[in-house]
Scaffold this motif. Structure first.
Motif, mmCIF file in Angstrom:
data_model
loop_
_atom_site.group_PDB
_atom_site.id
_atom_site.type_symbol
_atom_site.label_atom_id
_atom_site.label_comp_id
_atom_site.label_asym_id
_atom_site.label_seq_id
_atom_site.Cartn_x
_atom_site.Cartn_y
_atom_site.Cartn_z
ATOM 1 N N ALA A 1 -1.183 15.761 -21.866
ATOM 2 C CA ALA A 1 -1.309 17.103 -22.461
ATOM 3 C C ALA A 1 -2.756 17.386 -22.856
ATOM 4 C CB ALA A 1 -0.385 17.203 -23.678
ATOM 5 N N GLN A 2 -3.433 16.376 -23.379
ATOM 6 C CA GLN A 2 -4.847 16.543 -23.740
ATOM 7 C C GLN A 2 -5.688 16.872 -22.515
ATOM 8 O OE1 GLN A 2 -6.297 13.093 -25.724
ATOM 9 N NE2 GLN A 2 -5.199 13.535 -27.652
ATOM 10 N N LEU A 3 -5.417 16.135 -21.450
ATOM 11 C CA LEU A 3 -6.200 16.379 -20.230
ATOM 12 C C LEU A 3 -5.934 17.778 -19.679
ATOM 13 C CD1 LEU A 3 -5.849 12.919 -18.478
ATOM 14 C CD2 LEU A 3 -7.944 13.967 -19.282
ATOM 15 N N ARG A 4 -4.686 18.212 -19.792
ATOM 16 C CA ARG A 4 -4.365 19.567 -19.327
ATOM 17 C C ARG A 4 -5.132 20.603 -20.146
ATOM 18 N NH1 ARG A 4 2.025 18.536 -18.151
ATOM 19 N NH2 ARG A 4 1.817 18.514 -15.890
ATOM 20 N N ASP A 5 -5.234 20.367 -21.457
ATOM 21 C CA ASP A 5 -6.013 21.296 -22.283
ATOM 22 C C ASP A 5 -7.487 21.258 -21.900
ATOM 23 O OD1 ASP A 5 -3.794 22.076 -23.583
ATOM 24 O OD2 ASP A 5 -4.057 20.720 -25.297
ATOM 25 N N ALA A 6 -7.952 20.044 -21.568
ATOM 26 C CA ALA A 6 -9.357 19.916 -21.188
ATOM 27 C C ALA A 6 -9.679 20.725 -19.934
ATOM 28 C CB ALA A 6 -9.705 18.450 -20.967
ATOM 29 N N CYS A 7 -8.694 20.847 -19.056
ATOM 30 C CA CYS A 7 -8.890 21.654 -17.843
ATOM 31 C C CYS A 7 -9.322 23.076 -18.197
ATOM 32 C CB CYS A 7 -7.583 21.746 -17.066
ATOM 33 S SG CYS A 7 -7.305 20.370 -16.006
ATOM 34 N N ASP A 8 -8.669 23.630 -19.217
ATOM 35 C CA ASP A 8 -8.956 25.027 -19.565
ATOM 36 C C ASP A 8 -10.374 25.200 -20.078
ATOM 37 O OD1 ASP A 8 -6.391 25.494 -18.870
ATOM 38 O OD2 ASP A 8 -5.601 25.417 -20.930
ATOM 39 N N ALA A 9 -10.977 24.104 -20.542
ATOM 40 C CA ALA A 9 -12.332 24.207 -21.089
ATOM 41 C C ALA A 9 -13.400 24.099 -20.004
ATOM 42 C CB ALA A 9 -12.548 23.133 -22.147
ATOM 43 N N VAL A 10 -12.987 23.813 -18.770
ATOM 44 C CA VAL A 10 -13.988 23.680 -17.699
ATOM 45 C C VAL A 10 -14.594 25.048 -17.406
ATOM 46 C CG1 VAL A 10 -14.317 23.120 -15.268
ATOM 47 C CG2 VAL A 10 -12.918 21.651 -16.706
ATOM 48 N N TYR A 11 -15.908 25.064 -17.276
ATOM 49 C CA TYR A 11 -16.642 26.330 -17.168
ATOM 50 C C TYR A 11 -16.655 26.840 -15.733
ATOM 51 C CZ TYR A 11 -20.718 29.423 -17.230
ATOM 52 O OH TYR A 11 -21.574 30.476 -17.093
ATOM 53 N N VAL A 12 -16.347 28.110 -15.564
ATOM 54 C CA VAL A 12 -16.419 28.733 -14.237
ATOM 55 C C VAL A 12 -17.517 29.792 -14.292
ATOM 56 C CG1 VAL A 12 -15.159 29.821 -12.381
ATOM 57 C CG2 VAL A 12 -13.942 28.420 -14.028
ATOM 58 N N SER A 13 -18.595 29.597 -13.544
ATOM 59 C CA SER A 13 -19.736 30.508 -13.631
ATOM 60 C C SER A 13 -19.499 31.762 -12.788
ATOM 61 C CB SER A 13 -20.995 29.796 -13.142
ATOM 62 O OG SER A 13 -20.834 29.447 -11.802
ATOM 63 N N ALA A 14 -20.351 32.749 -13.029
ATOM 64 C CA ALA A 14 -20.190 34.039 -12.353
ATOM 65 C C ALA A 14 -20.255 33.918 -10.830
ATOM 66 C CB ALA A 14 -21.235 35.018 -12.871
ATOM 67 N N PRO A 15 -21.219 33.158 -10.269
ATOM 68 C CA PRO A 15 -21.249 33.065 -8.804
ATOM 69 C C PRO A 15 -19.983 32.437 -8.240
ATOM 70 C CG PRO A 15 -23.302 32.259 -9.736
ATOM 71 C CD PRO A 15 -22.374 32.479 -10.873
ATOM 72 N N VAL A 16 -19.411 31.484 -8.979
ATOM 73 C CA VAL A 16 -18.189 30.850 -8.494
ATOM 74 C C VAL A 16 -17.035 31.838 -8.550
ATOM 75 C CG1 VAL A 16 -16.525 29.045 -8.969
ATOM 76 C CG2 VAL A 16 -18.950 28.540 -9.091
ATOM 77 N N LEU A 17 -16.985 32.618 -9.625
ATOM 78 C CA LEU A 17 -15.937 33.640 -9.714
ATOM 79 C C LEU A 17 -16.066 34.640 -8.576
ATOM 80 C CD1 LEU A 17 -15.710 34.331 -13.540
ATOM 81 C CD2 LEU A 17 -13.989 33.305 -12.071
ATOM 82 N N ASP A 18 -17.307 35.015 -8.270
ATOM 83 C CA ASP A 18 -17.535 35.935 -7.150
ATOM 84 C C ASP A 18 -16.991 35.331 -5.856
ATOM 85 O OD1 ASP A 18 -18.762 37.696 -8.797
ATOM 86 O OD2 ASP A 18 -20.812 37.103 -8.285
ATOM 87 N N TYR A 19 -17.257 34.035 -5.699
ATOM 88 C CA TYR A 19 -16.809 33.350 -4.489
ATOM 89 C C TYR A 19 -15.291 33.339 -4.415
ATOM 90 C CZ TYR A 19 -16.330 29.478 -1.141
ATOM 91 O OH TYR A 19 -16.010 28.694 -0.076
ATOM 92 N N LEU A 20 -14.653 33.002 -5.557
ATOM 93 C CA LEU A 20 -13.193 32.995 -5.614
ATOM 94 C C LEU A 20 -12.640 34.350 -5.202
ATOM 95 C CD1 LEU A 20 -12.705 31.219 -9.035
ATOM 96 C CD2 LEU A 20 -11.629 30.518 -6.925
ATOM 97 N N GLN A 21 -13.254 35.375 -5.773
ATOM 98 C CA GLN A 21 -12.759 36.722 -5.485
ATOM 99 C C GLN A 21 -12.940 37.054 -4.014
ATOM 100 O OE1 GLN A 21 -13.931 40.067 -4.953
ATOM 101 N NE2 GLN A 21 -11.800 40.700 -5.268
#
Lengths: 325, 698
Positions: free
Chosen positions: A230-250
């Motif tokens: 459960a701790q590790l799952r919470d840690a996932c949410d804290a991983v940073y997604v930068s703007a260029p990566v979000l652009d790429y995802l989109q």
């Protein structure tokens, strides 16, 4: 201690940031690498698939494995549950399976004349649903509802499932005779769809040499427990997604919509979640475009064409078309 | 500011050559008709009615022809030959109507007819282009008639319509709706406004007469060089502004606002005219007198009178701010009237100083003409001689004459009865009703009859403050008298004896019931009056800031900017710099960030461009780190730098960083990029030089 990374050597600055951000320290995140290493020893030569399966688990999703029998689907489930220190149940889906066989049933207790709920196989942390496309849609949807809501309702009473409820479903693509293929909407509930595939020559040689690994799988040390997971799952949410990566995802999601039905916004959110989990396994506190590229076929494949194999091929085409940041 | 979306075919690239040769379509036709109608409209007020009808009729016929194209007779009328004949006939008729051919009115009328004629035979899109140029010229001719703010406002819709028509002519098949096109055109015009302002302010003005209008362009209102009974009375019915005055200090009280104009000495028994023999004098005033300094903006009246308050204490000078050494615009005559060097044909702005005095030292002994009487008014002369004998002195006599006007039953009216051959006699003994010219003329005649030199002075009495400036109107025109008594010229205003309120409060107070007084001169017109005063103030500012913006104003502007006598190069450079600044403001910095990328992404793209310039283009599906790794493998010399860049870019683009760290990384990247760019440029240069060197060796 051996350090495994997917991308490159993590540098000190990053580790410092990660330590500041995550609820666990880096040696603890090292645990994930140990988990991977152990799984790798059981499922020889399937590091990529094992990593995706672990990412799927961390990303609070469910896993769909599409492959012919005998390549190690059940072994994977065994190994995961043993390594993570979780219980697991197996349900063989057949054409006469009823919803009650999956979720449970209320029976009349003659002593005090009251209905008592008998929990079905879904009341478990890890459920291996074998040959899910063999069951009629009623039974399928009972399971799929449980997957989405993480709860089941029987006779008007709602029973919560295990908070880390994780389904590994398998289906056989080669044998569609008398099967009920999962509809698009239900495929969307699976975060990751993978093929395991045959092992390569060296791995198979090692497999032959060391004998049946399934027996090994039951004797694995448990490296994590529920709380740690459960701790590790919470840690996932804290991983940073930068703007260029979000652009790429989109851009990737947009590209899937160019031909036929593309990915839904829900799938887009899943892609972010999965990329984060993947980055965490790679011991990073930020998502790289490479993470997205690595998880994209597994996420998009079954959603795009309904079949993992053809869908992943299509997803790789899309990856080649969209410029990485 | 957003970019203009392209519904505008580029003006300077005629990609569609056929567009100008195609038959004119309905959209172009109606756009042009709108332009013609709007441009024609303001001219209808001054053109002869037949010209207006001809012009409007031709436009109407063409539109009718569009509606009914198979109408044979209509096609015949609108054939080029017929239209040419019509235009030629109109030219001849105009010559006959106006009596002369070269001048503002006939030429504008001819242009009016020609524009309509051209429209009536419009066939192709190229005709429309010619027509647009013609209508632009016709639009400009409106300013020959009036340069007020209203005229400028009227031309605004015309300009919009012309720009719209231009867009339609260029690209008639553009699918954009009229509203969209209009919006685009409006946006373009608004964007062009600052450029127009820059050109207006900076474009070198041509000094002098090149801009002046033809002779017939100037209306003729105002005091003339002669006076006969009724001439000033008719002037008093005019609301027109004679001149405006800005005082440096507080203005003089209303009863002292005598604006001295033409001095009339010669008398033939009925008409008063100016003396031919006049000599220049030097301005002088008693050292202890209070001097009023002010600026006059004189409306053009085509004569050479300048007006000054009471007794001029200086020569009129051009108004150029603080500069005192400015050109002298006129001279002061011995009878203390100001004469301009040239007829006043445009609004003239001059600086003037005055003292208030009702007794002036003569420049020389009174001429014989100031005593001359034609003897046509015998009764007046007899009465005067009789009265003089009763008086103790000349001054006493003058007072007695004034008292006579006061005590007898004289009336002050704008509508006196018509007088015959001996107007002074008839006025003094029969009608006893008159306007200021009657009183001043009678007074001067009576003075002269008693051998006292006397003369009539015309000018304006009064003036109304409107904010910080004073308006003097034609309605304020006045005539008074001066008599040479005890060695000085004394002012006598006999009107004041009959109607003191004329002097104190103005015309309307003196004539409360007469309808002939212009409504504007009345005090009690309420909001209408205040609105009109505000409108006049607006026009005054317009005149001062826009119309009067001439060579001199420009020069003082340059001086205020610290540029004395700038060369054309300076002006062009300044204009271009301002235009460029405006362009940049509108369209953004074109070369710096056109992609809309963030700063860090732009840096990354720069590195990619640099590397692909050096032969390492990025492969699709390759991540940033992989790309740099591949390049560093193929380009070992830069391996260290590329590895560092790879790390820095990952930090900058994908990692959570605080500001100082990001800034440090960014600075390092910029430095490295610069070095890399330099290296690549040098490499390329060497590579291009080598074959040349080899060729030389060969």
């Amino acid at each position: 201690m051996r350090r495994y990374t997917l991308i490159g050597p993590p540098d000190q600055a990053m580790n410092a940031t990660a330590a500041a951000l995550n609820p666990f320290d880096i040696p603890a995140s090292q645990q994930l690498v140990d988990v991977l290493d152990q799984l790798d020893r059981v499922l020889i030569g399937k590091r990529e698939q094992v990593t995706l399966a672990l990412a799927c688990l961390l990303g609070r999703g469910h896993l769909l494995i599409e492959d012919v029998p005998g390549v190690g689907k059940t072994t994977l489930a065994h190994a995961l549950s043993a390594t993570l220190g979780l219980d697991w149940t197996r349900v063989q889906f057949t054409s006469d399976l009823l919803p009650a066989d999956v979720v449970g049933v209320s029976v009349l207790d003659t002593r005090d004349n009251r209905f008592q709920f008998r929990e079905g196989p879904v009341f478990t942390p890890i459920l291996l649903a074998d040959e899910i496309n063999r069951a009629p849609p009623r039974a399928q949807s009972a399971l799929l509802e449980a997957m989405e809501e993480r709860q089941v309702t029987v006779d008007g009473t709602t029973y919560p499932l295990d908070p880390g409820f994780f389904v590994i479903a398998t289906q056989n693509p080669a044998d569609q005779q008398g099967a009920y293929p999962l509809p698009q909407s239900q495929l969307d509930r699976f975060l990751v769809g993978i093929e395991i595939g045959y092992p390569d020559a060296a791995s198979e040689r090692a497999l032959l040499e060391h004998g049946d690994t399934r027996r090994n799988a039951t004797q694995l040390d448990s490296l994590l427990d529920e709380e740690r997971l459960a701790q590790l799952r919470d840690a996932c949410d804290a991983v940073y997604v930068s703007a260029p990566v979000l652009d790429y995802l989109q851009a990737l999601i947009q590209a899937t919509r160019a031909v036929g039905t593309g990915l839904s916004p829900r799938a887009g959110l899943s892609l972010v979640r999965l990329s984060r989990a993947y980055a965490l396994i790679a011991q990073r506190d930020h998502v790289l475009p490479e993470d997205v590229r690595a998880v994209f076929p597994a996420l998009a494949g079954h959603r795009l064409t309904g079949q993992v194999q053809s869908g992943q091929a299509r997803a790789r085409e899309i990856l080649d078309q969209v410029a990485m940041p | 500011m957003s970019r203009v979306r392209g519904t505008w075919r580029r003006l300077f690239t005629r990609t569609d050559r056929n567009a100008t040769d195609t038959p004119v379509d309905e959209r172009t036709l109606f756009a042009m008709a709108t332009v013609i109608f709007l441009v024609q409209f303001p001219h209808l007020f001054h053109l002869p009615i037949w010209v207006s009808l001809l012009g409007g009729g031709l436009v109407g016929l063409r539109l009718w022809h569009h509606h009914a194209p198979h109408h044979k007779s209509l096609a015949l009328v609108l054939s080029p030959v017929t239209v040419t004949l019509i235009a030629a006939t109109a030219a001849v008729l105009l010559r006959l109507d106006y009596g002369y051919a070269v001048g503002r009115d006939p030429c504008v009328a001819l242009l009016f007819v020609l524009v309509a004629a051209k429209f009536s035979e419009i066939r192709r899109a190229s005709d429309a282009t010619v027509l647009l140029c013609l209508s632009a010229f016709l639009l400009l001719t409106q300013y020959f008639y009036s340069q007020t703010i209203l005229t400028a406002l009227i031309t605004l819709p015309e300009i919009v319509a012309m720009a719209f028509a231009m867009a339609v002519v260029r690209d008639p098949h553009n699918p954009a709706t009229n509203a969209q096109q209009l919006r685009l055109v409006g946006k373009l015009l608004i964007q062009g406004l600052p450029l127009a302002a820059v050109l207006f302010v900076l474009f070198p003005r041509l000094p002098g007469p090149l801009w002046s209008l033809p002779e017939d362009a100037l209306a003729r209102t105002g005091l003339s060089d002669s006076m006969s009974p009724g001439s000033i009375g008719s002037l008093s019915k005019s609301n027109e502004v004679a001149f405006r005055v800005e005082f440096d200090g507080p203005p003089p009280p209303p009863h002292a606002r005598y604006w001295r104009g033409p001095v009339l000495t010669e008398f033939d028994g009925r008409n008063w005219t100016v003396s031919e023999q006049n000599t220049a004098a030097t301005p002088w005033h008693p050292p202890d007198a209070k001097v009023y300094d002010y600026t006059v903006m004189l409306q053009p009246h085509r004569l050479r009178w300048l007006f000054a308050l009471d007794s001029a204490a200086s020569l009129p000078r051009a108004d150029q701010g603080a500069n005192t050494d400015t050109p002298i615009l006129g001279q002061l005559m011995a009878d203390r009237q100001l004469i301009a060097n040239a007829p006043v044909t445009s609004v003239l702005r001059y600086r003037q100083s005055s003292v208030l005095s009702n007794a002036m030292m003569p420049a020389h002994a009174p001429r014989a003409s100031t005593l001359q009487l034609p003897g046509k008014n015998p009764k007046a002369i007899a009465f005067a001689e009789d009265l003089r004998e009763q008086s103790t002195s000349d001054l006493d006599y003058a007072q007695r004459v004034l008292r006579h006007f006061n005590r007898d039953t004289f009336r002050y009216t704008l509508q006196p009865q018509l007088l015959g051959d001996a107007p002074v006699d008839e006025f003094l003994f029969d009608s006893k009703a008159g306007f200021c010219e009657h009183y001043s003329a009678a007074f001067v005649v009576m003075m002269r009859a008693a051998d006292i030199p006397a003369r009539v002075v015309t000018g304006y009495l009064g003036g109304e403050m409107n904010g910080d400036y004073m308006i003097v109107r034609q309605a304020d025109a006045h005539a008074w008298a001066e008599a040479f008594i005890d060695g000085v010229w004394r002012r006598f205003d006999p009107t004041g004896q009959v109607a003191p309120s004329r002097v104190e409060q103005g015309l309307s107070a003196a004539l409360p019931t007469e309808s002939a007084v212009p409504s504007f001169a009345r005090m009690d017109a309420g909001w209408l009056r205040s609105a009109r005063l505000r409108w006049d103030a607006l026009n005054h500012q317009w005149q001062r800031l826009v119309v009067d913006f001439d060579n001199d104003s420009q020069k003082s502007l340059w001086e205020r900017l610290g540029l004395i006598n700038p060369s054309l190069v300076h002006i062009v450079v300044l204009a271009m710099a301002l235009s460029l600044a405006w362009g940049l403001f509108l369209f953004g910095m074109p070369s710096l960030n056109r992609s809309g990328l963030s700063r860090d992404e732009a840096l990354w793209h720069r590195l990619c461009r640099l590397l692909s310039l050096n032969g390492f283009p990025r492969v699709p599906g390759e991540s940033a780190a992989e790309y740099l790794q591949r390049v560093s493998g193929e380009w070992p010399r830069q391996r260290a730098r590329l590895r560092m860049l790879s790390h820095d870019f990952t930090t900058l683009r994908f990692r959570r960083t605080d500001d100082t760290q990001a800034q440090r990384t960014r600075a390092r990247i910029q430095r490295e990029l610069l070095t890399l760019a330099l290296g690549i440029r040098v490499n390329r240069w060497q590579r291009t030089r080598r074959p040349v060197a080899n060729a030389e060796h060969a």
